[in-house]
Write an enzyme that holds these catalytic residues in place. Structure first.
Site, PDB file in Angstrom:
ATOM      1  N   GLY A  38      59.938-140.009  33.369  1.00  0.00           N
ATOM      2  CA  GLY A  38      60.431-141.167  34.106  1.00  0.00           C
ATOM      3  C   GLY A  38      59.372-142.230  34.345  1.00  0.00           C
TER       4      GLY A  38
ATOM      5  N   ILE B  48      57.817-143.013  37.080  1.00  0.00           N
ATOM      6  CA  ILE B  48      56.661-142.438  37.784  1.00  0.00           C
ATOM      7  C   ILE B  48      56.054-141.335  36.925  1.00  0.00           C
ATOM      8  CG2 ILE B  48      55.895-141.113  39.797  1.00  0.00           C
ATOM      9  CD1 ILE B  48      58.274-142.437  41.329  1.00  0.00           C
ATOM     10  N   GLY B  49      56.924-140.498  36.374  1.00  0.00           N
ATOM     11  CA  GLY B  49      56.467-139.298  35.672  1.00  0.00           C
ATOM     12  C   GLY B  49      55.450-139.582  34.574  1.00  0.00           C
TER      13      GLY B  49
ATOM     14  N   ARG C 140      65.775-146.726  43.287  1.00  0.00           N
ATOM     15  CA  ARG C 140      66.622-147.772  43.883  1.00  0.00           C
ATOM     16  C   ARG C 140      66.758-148.990  42.970  1.00  0.00           C
ATOM     17  NH1 ARG C 140      64.603-149.771  49.435  1.00  0.00           N
ATOM     18  NH2 ARG C 140      62.502-149.232  48.709  1.00  0.00           N
TER      19      ARG C 140
ATOM     20  N   ARG D  48      67.020-146.127  50.407  1.00  0.00           N
ATOM     21  CA  ARG D  48      66.658-144.836  49.811  1.00  0.00           C
ATOM     22  C   ARG D  48      67.776-143.814  50.047  1.00  0.00           C
ATOM     23  NH1 ARG D  48      62.023-147.135  51.801  1.00  0.00           N
ATOM     24  NH2 ARG D  48      60.297-147.366  50.321  1.00  0.00           N
TER      25      ARG D  48
ATOM     26  N   ASP E 217      52.809-145.102  51.139  1.00  0.00           N
ATOM     27  CA  ASP E 217      52.823-145.912  52.363  1.00  0.00           C
ATOM     28  C   ASP E 217      51.394-146.125  52.864  1.00  0.00           C
ATOM     29  OD1 ASP E 217      55.670-145.909  52.325  1.00  0.00           O
ATOM     30  OD2 ASP E 217      55.631-143.883  53.151  1.00  0.00           O
TER      31      ASP E 217
ATOM     32  N   HIS F 110      59.497-141.614  55.359  1.00  0.00           N
ATOM     33  CA  HIS F 110      59.308-142.505  54.216  1.00  0.00           C
ATOM     34  C   HIS F 110      60.573-143.310  53.941  1.00  0.00           C
ATOM     35  CE1 HIS F 110      58.020-144.135  50.422  1.00  0.00           C
ATOM     36  NE2 HIS F 110      59.072-143.611  49.822  1.00  0.00           N
TER      37      HIS F 110
HETATM   38  P1  NAI Z   1      63.168-142.864  36.722  1.00  0.00           P
HETATM   39  O1  NAI Z   1      64.646-142.956  36.636  1.00  0.00           O
HETATM   40  O2  NAI Z   1      62.345-143.810  35.944  1.00  0.00           O
HETATM   41  O3  NAI Z   1      62.685-141.402  36.337  1.00  0.00           O
HETATM   42  C1  NAI Z   1      63.287-140.260  36.860  1.00  0.00           C
HETATM   43  C2  NAI Z   1      63.192-139.157  35.841  1.00  0.00           C
HETATM   44  O4  NAI Z   1      63.811-137.996  36.401  1.00  0.00           O
HETATM   45  C3  NAI Z   1      63.915-139.484  34.509  1.00  0.00           C
HETATM   46  O5  NAI Z   1      63.050-139.283  33.422  1.00  0.00           O
HETATM   47  C4  NAI Z   1      65.067-138.490  34.506  1.00  0.00           C
HETATM   48  O6  NAI Z   1      65.416-138.050  33.208  1.00  0.00           O
HETATM   49  C5  NAI Z   1      64.501-137.359  35.344  1.00  0.00           C
HETATM   50  N1  NAI Z   1      65.510-136.453  35.837  1.00  0.00           N
HETATM   51  C6  NAI Z   1      66.778-136.713  36.230  1.00  0.00           C
HETATM   52  N2  NAI Z   1      67.412-135.575  36.553  1.00  0.00           N
HETATM   53  C7  NAI Z   1      66.543-134.578  36.369  1.00  0.00           C
HETATM   54  C8  NAI Z   1      66.597-133.171  36.528  1.00  0.00           C
HETATM   55  N3  NAI Z   1      67.709-132.566  36.948  1.00  0.00           N
HETATM   56  N4  NAI Z   1      65.495-132.457  36.251  1.00  0.00           N
HETATM   57  C9  NAI Z   1      64.376-133.070  35.826  1.00  0.00           C
HETATM   58  N5  NAI Z   1      64.249-134.389  35.657  1.00  0.00           N
HETATM   59  C10 NAI Z   1      65.322-135.128  35.920  1.00  0.00           C
HETATM   60  O7  NAI Z   1      62.795-142.963  38.293  1.00  0.00           O
HETATM   61  P2  NAI Z   1      61.349-143.200  38.953  1.00  0.00           P
HETATM   62  O8  NAI Z   1      61.131-144.648  39.131  1.00  0.00           O
HETATM   63  O9  NAI Z   1      60.351-142.395  38.223  1.00  0.00           O
HETATM   64  O10 NAI Z   1      61.590-142.588  40.418  1.00  0.00           O
HETATM   65  C11 NAI Z   1      61.807-141.208  40.598  1.00  0.00           C
HETATM   66  C12 NAI Z   1      62.083-140.883  42.056  1.00  0.00           C
HETATM   67  O11 NAI Z   1      60.940-141.169  42.867  1.00  0.00           O
HETATM   68  C13 NAI Z   1      63.225-141.692  42.670  1.00  0.00           C
HETATM   69  O12 NAI Z   1      64.014-140.844  43.463  1.00  0.00           O
HETATM   70  C14 NAI Z   1      62.516-142.700  43.540  1.00  0.00           C
HETATM   71  O13 NAI Z   1      63.314-143.153  44.595  1.00  0.00           O
HETATM   72  C15 NAI Z   1      61.345-141.871  44.024  1.00  0.00           C
HETATM   73  N6  NAI Z   1      60.229-142.647  44.554  1.00  0.00           N
HETATM   74  C16 NAI Z   1      59.534-142.119  45.599  1.00  0.00           C
HETATM   75  C17 NAI Z   1      58.467-142.775  46.157  1.00  0.00           C
HETATM   76  C18 NAI Z   1      57.719-142.172  47.302  1.00  0.00           C
HETATM   77  O14 NAI Z   1      56.885-142.862  47.880  1.00  0.00           O
HETATM   78  N7  NAI Z   1      57.927-140.913  47.648  1.00  0.00           N
HETATM   79  C19 NAI Z   1      58.051-144.106  45.662  1.00  0.00           C
HETATM   80  C20 NAI Z   1      58.793-144.545  44.520  1.00  0.00           C
HETATM   81  C21 NAI Z   1      59.872-143.845  44.013  1.00  0.00           C
END
Ligand code: NAI
Length: 338
Positions: free
Chosen positions: A36, A38-39, A106, A112, A175, A202
Site C-alpha cells: 500500500g 504506507i506499506g 480516507r 477516520r 501526531d 489518534h
Molecule cells: P492503501 O490503500 O494505499 O494501502 C493499504 C494496503 O492494505 C493495500 O495494499 C491493500 O491491498 C492492503 N490490504 C487491504 N486488505 C488487506 C488484508 N485483508 N490483508 C492485508 N492487506 C490488506 O492505504 P494507506 O494509505 O497505506 O493507509 C493504510 C491505513 O493506514 C489506512 O487505514 C489509513 O487510514 C491508516 N493511516 C494511519 C495513520 C496513523 O497515524 N496511524 C496515518 C495514515 C494512514
C-alpha cells in the site's frame, strides 16, 4: 521459504539455491499491507534498518512486485513476500514485530471513523493470524481508526487467550512527528531538537498535544497555542485534502512508523531509556486505552508514564478527548463482542 520460491516461479525468475540468511543478531519483522501507500515506503525504510534481519512483506495484492523490488537493495535484511490470505500464516511464523498498515485510507470529507466498517474486519483477520502464529510478537497497529482498531485487536487476542497489553501498541507517532515539525516552525527551532508529547488518541480532538511540556521549554501565546493545537489535530486532513482523493498521509506516515518500530526494536534489544508516545491499554485515565509516553523494553511496554501537569487549556482538551475516545473504544470492543 517455499512461498518465496513459488513467487519466483510465477514471476519467471530463474531459481537459484538462495543461501541468504538474516544476520545472526537482528529481528524478524512482518509488514501486513506492505503493497500500500504506507506499506511500500515503510518496507523500503525497514529494509534499511540495521536491526532487521528478516523482513516479511504481506498483502492481498501486488506483494510479489514490491518484494522483488525491495529485495534488490544491498542491505542486510532478507526479504520474503507473501500474497493473499492463504500465505498469511507463513508470513507471520517466528516474527518479533508485526507492523499493520493494511486497510483503506480516507478521502476528502471522511473522518477516520468512516473507515471503521472495512478496516475493523481486516484488522480482526490479521490479528487472528498473529494470535495463532506469533502470539509473542510486538504489534504496531497503524490501520485507522486506531482509537477503535487497537481495542479490536485486544479483544481478538483475549478471545484467543494470547492477550498481553504490553505488546499491543497503536501508532500515534505521526501526531508527534507533526507536532515537532509545526512547533519548530513557529519557534524557529530545528525539528530534530523538539519533543512534543501528544496524548489521548489518534483522531481529531482526541489528539491532544501537551504544549506546556514541550522540550526545549517554550512559551506560546494563546493564538500560537490555538493555531498549533488545531494544526496538529487536523494535520491528517491537511494531507487528505491536498491529495484530493488519492489517499492520506503515506510518506510521512512511513517515516513515523519506522521511527516507532525502530524504538520498539531498540527496546527489544535491551537499550535503556527508549520512550515514545503510543495508544495502549492504560490506567493513566479512567479509559481502558489512552495514548501517552511509554518506555519500551525487552517485552514490549515496560512503563506507562502519567500525563504530568496540564494547564487549563489542556485540561479542557482532555475532557473533550476522553468523551470521543470512550465512544470509539466501545465501538471497537462491541465489534468483536457482538
Ligand atoms: P492503501 O490503500 O494505499 O494501502 C493499504 C494496503 O492494505 C493495500 O495494499 C491493500 O491491498 C492492503 N490490504 C487491504 N486488505 C488487506 C488484508 N485483508 N490483508 C492485508 N492487506 C490488506 O492505504 P494507506 O494509505 O497505506 O493507509 C493504510 C491505513 O493506514 C489506512 O487505514 C489509513 O487510514 C491508516 N493511516 C494511519 C495513520 C496513523 O497515524 N496511524 C496515518 C495514515 C494512514
Amino acid at each position: 521459504n517455499p512461498n518465496y520460491l513459488k513467487m519466483e516461479e510465477t514471476s519467471g525468475l530463474q531459481q537459484v539455491n538462495c543461501r541468504a540468511k538474516g544476520g545472526a543478531s537482528g529481528f524478524k519483522v512482518a509488514i501486513l499491507g506492505a503493497a500500500g501507500g504506507i506499506g511500500q515506503p515503510l518496507a523500503m525504510l525497514m529494509k534499511m534498518n540495521p536491526l532487521v534481519s528478516v523482513l516479511h512483506l504481506y498483502d492481498v495484492v501486488n506483494s510479489p512486485g514490491v518484494t522483488a523490488d525491495i529485495s534488490h537493495m544491498d542491505t542486510g535484511a532478507v526479504v520474503r513476500g507473501f500474497l493473499g490470505q492463504s500465505q498469511l500464516e507463513d508470513a507471520l511464523v517466528g516474527m518479533d514485530l508485526v507492523i499493520i498498515p493494511a486497510g483503506v485510507p480516507r478521502k476528502p470529507g471522511m473522518t477516520r471513523d468512516d473507515l471503521f466498517n472495512i478496516n475493523a474486519g481486516i484488522v480482526k483477520t490479521l490479528c487472528e493470524g498473529i494470535a495463532k502464529c506469533c502470539p509473542n510478537a510486538i504489534v504496531n497497529l497503524i490501520s485507522n481508526p486506531v482509537n477503535s482498531t487497537v481495542p479490536i485487536a485486544a479483544e481478538v487476542f483475549k478471545k484467543a487467550g494470547t492477550y498481553d497489553p504490553k505488546r499491543l501498541l497503536g501508532v500515534t507517532m505521526l501526531d508527534v512527528v507533526r507536532a515537532n515539525t509545526f512547533v519548530a516552525e513557529v519557534m524557529g527551532l530545528d525539528p530534530r531538537e523538539v519533543d512534543v508529547p501528544v496524548v489521548g488518541g489518534h483522531a481529531g480532538v482526541t489528539i491532544l498535544p501537551l504544549l506546556s511540556q514541550v522540550k526545549p521549554p517554550c512559551s506560546f501565546t494563546p493564538e500560537e497555542t490555538d493555531y498549533l493545537t488545531s494544526r496538529i489535530q487536523n494535520g491528517g486532513t491537511e494531507v487528505v485534502e491536498a491529495k484530493a482523493g488519492a489517499g492520506s498521509a503515506t510518506l510521512s506516515m512511513a517515516y513515523a512508523a519506522v521511527k516507532f518500530a525502530d524504538a520498539c526494536l531498540r527496546g527489544l534489544r535491551g537499550d535503556a531509556g527508549v520512550v515514545q508516545c503510543a495508544f495502549v491499554a492504560s490506567q493513566v485515565t479512567e479509559l481502558p486505552f489512552f495514548a501517552s509516553k511509554v518506555r519500551l523494553g525487552r517485552t514490549g511496554i515496560d512503563e506507562i508514564y502519567p500525563l504530568g501537569p496540564l494547564n487549563e487549556y489542556e485540561r479542557v482538551g482532555l475532557e473533550k478527548a476522553k468523551k470521543e475516545l470512550a465512544e470509539s473504544i466501545q465501538k471497537g470492543v462491541s465489534f468483536i463482542k457482538k
